[in-house]
Design a protein around this motif. Structure first.
Motif, PDB file in Angstrom:
ATOM      1  N   LEU A  12       0.826  -1.206   0.000  1.00  0.00           N
ATOM      2  CA  LEU A  12       0.000   0.000   0.000  1.00  0.00           C
ATOM      3  C   LEU A  12       0.861   1.256   0.000  1.00  0.00           C
ATOM      4  CD1 LEU A  12      -2.700   1.498   0.251  1.00  0.00           C
ATOM      5  CD2 LEU A  12      -2.530   1.198   2.743  1.00  0.00           C
ATOM      6  N   LEU A  13       1.850   1.304   0.893  1.00  0.00           N
ATOM      7  CA  LEU A  13       2.719   2.484   0.958  1.00  0.00           C
ATOM      8  C   LEU A  13       3.525   2.638  -0.330  1.00  0.00           C
ATOM      9  CD1 LEU A  13       4.026   2.216   4.632  1.00  0.00           C
ATOM     10  CD2 LEU A  13       2.330   3.813   3.732  1.00  0.00           C
ATOM     11  N   ARG A  14       3.944   1.503  -0.909  1.00  0.00           N
ATOM     12  CA  ARG A  14       4.690   1.575  -2.168  1.00  0.00           C
ATOM     13  C   ARG A  14       3.822   2.139  -3.286  1.00  0.00           C
ATOM     14  NH1 ARG A  14       6.082  -3.600  -2.760  1.00  0.00           N
ATOM     15  NH2 ARG A  14       7.997  -3.355  -1.531  1.00  0.00           N
ATOM     16  N   SER A  15       2.562   1.683  -3.353  1.00  0.00           N
ATOM     17  CA  SER A  15       1.668   2.198  -4.389  1.00  0.00           C
ATOM     18  C   SER A  15       1.338   3.663  -4.164  1.00  0.00           C
ATOM     19  CB  SER A  15       0.384   1.365  -4.434  1.00  0.00           C
ATOM     20  OG  SER A  15      -0.362   1.516  -3.232  1.00  0.00           O
ATOM     21  N   LEU A  16       1.239   4.081  -2.890  1.00  0.00           N
ATOM     22  CA  LEU A  16       0.980   5.489  -2.600  1.00  0.00           C
ATOM     23  C   LEU A  16       2.177   6.351  -3.004  1.00  0.00           C
ATOM     24  CD1 LEU A  16      -0.774   5.215   0.891  1.00  0.00           C
ATOM     25  CD2 LEU A  16      -1.832   5.850  -1.288  1.00  0.00           C
ATOM     26  N   ARG A  17       3.392   5.845  -2.759  1.00  0.00           N
ATOM     27  CA  ARG A  17       4.579   6.594  -3.180  1.00  0.00           C
ATOM     28  C   ARG A  17       4.640   6.707  -4.690  1.00  0.00           C
ATOM     29  NH1 ARG A  17       7.041   3.281   0.697  1.00  0.00           N
ATOM     30  NH2 ARG A  17       8.180   2.078  -0.874  1.00  0.00           N
TER      31      ARG A  17
END
Length: 620
Positions: A601-606
């Motif tokens: 999730l954090l990777r996709s948000l970045r």
């Protein structure tokens, strides 16, 4: 004819006009030193023609008396100079008759064994000079002497076996195949000029090597002057390897028993650590050494990525002192110079500098010393491994003492502050104090802000098994809801959390972390939209929840949070409140659960944030 060489060699038979000898003993004291199959003739011009089938020579005979008294380097050189003077090579060469010689097989012995395969020797003595050639299967040597000016030159090509046979006694893992030239004069054997070019291998560290050198040896003044020296090759040491390394003397060097001065530079290209490409680097050094007092002083300049770090070292008897000279590194320039390196693929620093210095000392006898290091990084901004970083400041102060070769920490004060760190969700006003112990680093205090709320961690040891409590206070529910990307969604209220973070053998876990809303609660409003309808159509039971959430005035919101090392996160929330869309008077209570991989999730948000920034930079 009895040459005055200090050997008892009888060569009087060379004066005969014709002779055939089956065996000739060259030295009564050394019965192994013999000639076999000797034929001698003298032509009309008086030239001696000598043919020999076999010459054997034992280098261990005559044996030299052993001295129990250890000689100093000065005494060794004095003895060598005296020996060279006694050889009287000028007189010996002057007395040689006109001679043509051929020895079919010449073998040198040491320790009862031949040093190399047999040599074939051809030579000639004329009025002008002396020429001698030695050839075997792999090696060749040539001597030329000018009888008028006493100048001589020795040229040679040796195999690794030939090098060992020349009494250099190199370690077995070192292989040289040199081409060399040695020049001098018979009336001053203490003055020699040398040139060398050779492939070199040092297993397993150095391969495909080449060494080139030029030097002048003055035995009388006890001095070696090196005008040129260069070594090239490929290096491998453990996990490090470099395909193109060059070590070169950058100015002429003088080495003597009183003082040694060296200025050199090593440059490495095509370097890797395991499978990771490293930047090219260069190490320049100035070295001075005084053998009598064992005093060494050196200065080093290490440069890479267009940056330079300088250091100096001194050794006085048993005490060594070192210092990293104050150095300032420019991160944006270094980042630009490192383009193409894999570990910098997702790093684009736009500003920042690092100031570095340190010092220390160590006493070999006492096995004690101290060292310190200071690092200050300021105004560091940009992209670091796809994390956005704004105005980071890092201060590191490390101090150690050494007692009986044990390193003990006496100072460990370190601080990091960051205005903004976007990991997918922005963290702001980060303030972090930590200890940088190599074996047990510790975050003594961490404070930052996330979605309007405060995040606090104390006494966190990332390498130690056990529990650390993470406190979250005052996170805005509206900020959390914004990441749901639901059109028109809004919320009020603040969220707190108590999260027990456990470090276990397989990584970090969270078990039953507590998440709850502050009294008196708040309101959640998610209007109907195409996104909401699509979610309701693909997820059973969600349609009623979205109806409730069109206008939910909650009084209680509490949940449990769980997390696994692979990133899987689960949350279960109990919500109590009033939803006019369902009933204007009857309170409502429902459970909501959600599973998500937090890392993904954090990777996709970045990625989404980075894509949005690129679009803005290009079109807005």
């Amino acid at each position: 004819m009895q040459p005055s060489l200090g050997w008892s060699i009888d060569l009087n038979w060379l004066s005969y006009s014709s002779v055939e000898l089956a065996r000739v003993s060259l030295d009564k004291a050394c019965p192994k030193n013999v000639l076999q199959g000797v034929e001698l003739e003298r032509n009309d011009e008086g030239e001696v023609i000598l043919k020999v089938e076999l010459l054997r020579w034992d280098l261990d005979c005559p044996s030299q008396p052993n001295s129990s008294k250890k000689q100093t380097p000065e005494q060794v050189l004095a003895t060598l100079n005296q020996t060279l003077a006694q050889l009287n090579m000028v007189e010996w060469v002057a007395q040689l008759p006109l001679l043509s010689v051929e020895i079919q097989s010449l073998t040198l012995y040491q320790g009862g064994k031949p040093l190399a395969s047999p040599w074939r020797l051809t030579g000639q003595v004329t009025e002008a000079g002396v020429t001698v050639k030695l050839v075997n299967k792999q090696d060749q040597l040539a001597l030329n002497i000018n009888r008028q000016n006493q100048a001589f030159v020795i040229n040679g090509e040796l195999s690794p076996g030939g090098v060992q046979a020349s009494l250099l006694n190199l370690p077995t893992h070192v292989a040289l195949s040199p081409k060399f030239s040695l020049r001098g004069k018979l009336d001053s054997l203490t003055q020699l000029s040398m040139e060398l070019s050779s492939p070199v291998t040092v297993k397993p560290q150095l391969s495909k090597g080449l060494v080139v050198a030029k030097a002048h040896l003055d035995l009388a003044r006890q001095q070696l002057s090196i005008s040129a020296f260069k070594v090239k090759g490929a290096i491998k040491q453990g996990d490090f390897n470099a395909g193109d390394v060059e070590w070169v003397l950058t100015k002429p060097a003088k080495l003597s028993l009183k003082k040694a001065e060296l200025t050199f530079e090593m440059a490495a290209k095509k370097a890797r650590w395991r499978k990771h490409k490293l930047p090219d680097f260069r190490l320049a050094s100035e070295l001075n050494y005084i053998p009598l007092t064992h005093h060494l002083s050196a200065k080093f300049d290490f440069s890479t990525l267009r940056q330079i770090i300088s250091a100096q070292v001194s050794l006085d008897k048993q005490r060594v002192n070192w210092q990293i000279l104050p150095s300032k590194l420019t991160l944006a320039e270094a980042n630009k110079a490192g383009q193409g390196l894999k570990f910098l693929d997702k790093t684009q620093l736009t500003s920042g500098t690092i100031e570095l210095n340190g010092a220390g000392n160590y006493h070999f006898g006492k096995q004690a010393g101290q060292l310190g290091l200071s690092l200050n990084a300021v105004n560091v901004s940009g992209l670091v491994q796809d994390y956005i970083l704004e105005n980071a400041t890092l201060k590191v102060e490390q101090g150690y003492k050494i007692e009986r070769n044990k390193l003990l920490s006496v100072k460990d004060n370190n601080h990091l502050s960051i205005d903004l760190l976007d990991i997918g969700v922005p963290l702001s006003a980060i303030d972090l104090a930590f200890k940088a112990d190599i074996n047990q680093p510790e975050i003594t205090d961490f404070k930052g802000f996330i979605l309007g709320g405060e995040l606090r961690v104390q006494r966190f040891k990332p390498l130690a098994l056990g529990r650390t409590d993470v406190k979250v206070k005052g996170v805005q529910l509206s900020g959390l809801l914004a990441y749901g990307q639901l059109p028109g969604a809004s919320a009020t209220g603040l969220i707190d959390a108590n999260i027990p973070l456990y470090k276990e053998a397989d990584g970090f876990h969270i078990y039953n972390g507590e998440v709850f809303a502050r009294a008196p609660g708040g309101q959640i409003m998610i209007p109907d939209s195409d996104v909401v309808q699509n979610l309701a159509a693909t997820n059973i039971g969600v349609e009623f929840i979205f109806k409730v959430l069109q206008d939910l005035r909650y009084s209680d919101l509490a949940g449990k949070l769980n997390y696994k090392p692979d990133g899987e996160m689960g949350i279960e929330v109990l919500i109590k409140g009033l939803s006019p869309q369902v009933s204007k008077t009857r309170p409502i209570e429902f459970n909501y659960s959600h599973q998500e991989n937090l890392i993904q999730l954090l990777r996709s948000l970045r990625f989404s944030n980075e894509l949005e920034r690129k679009i803005e930079d290009k079109y807005l």
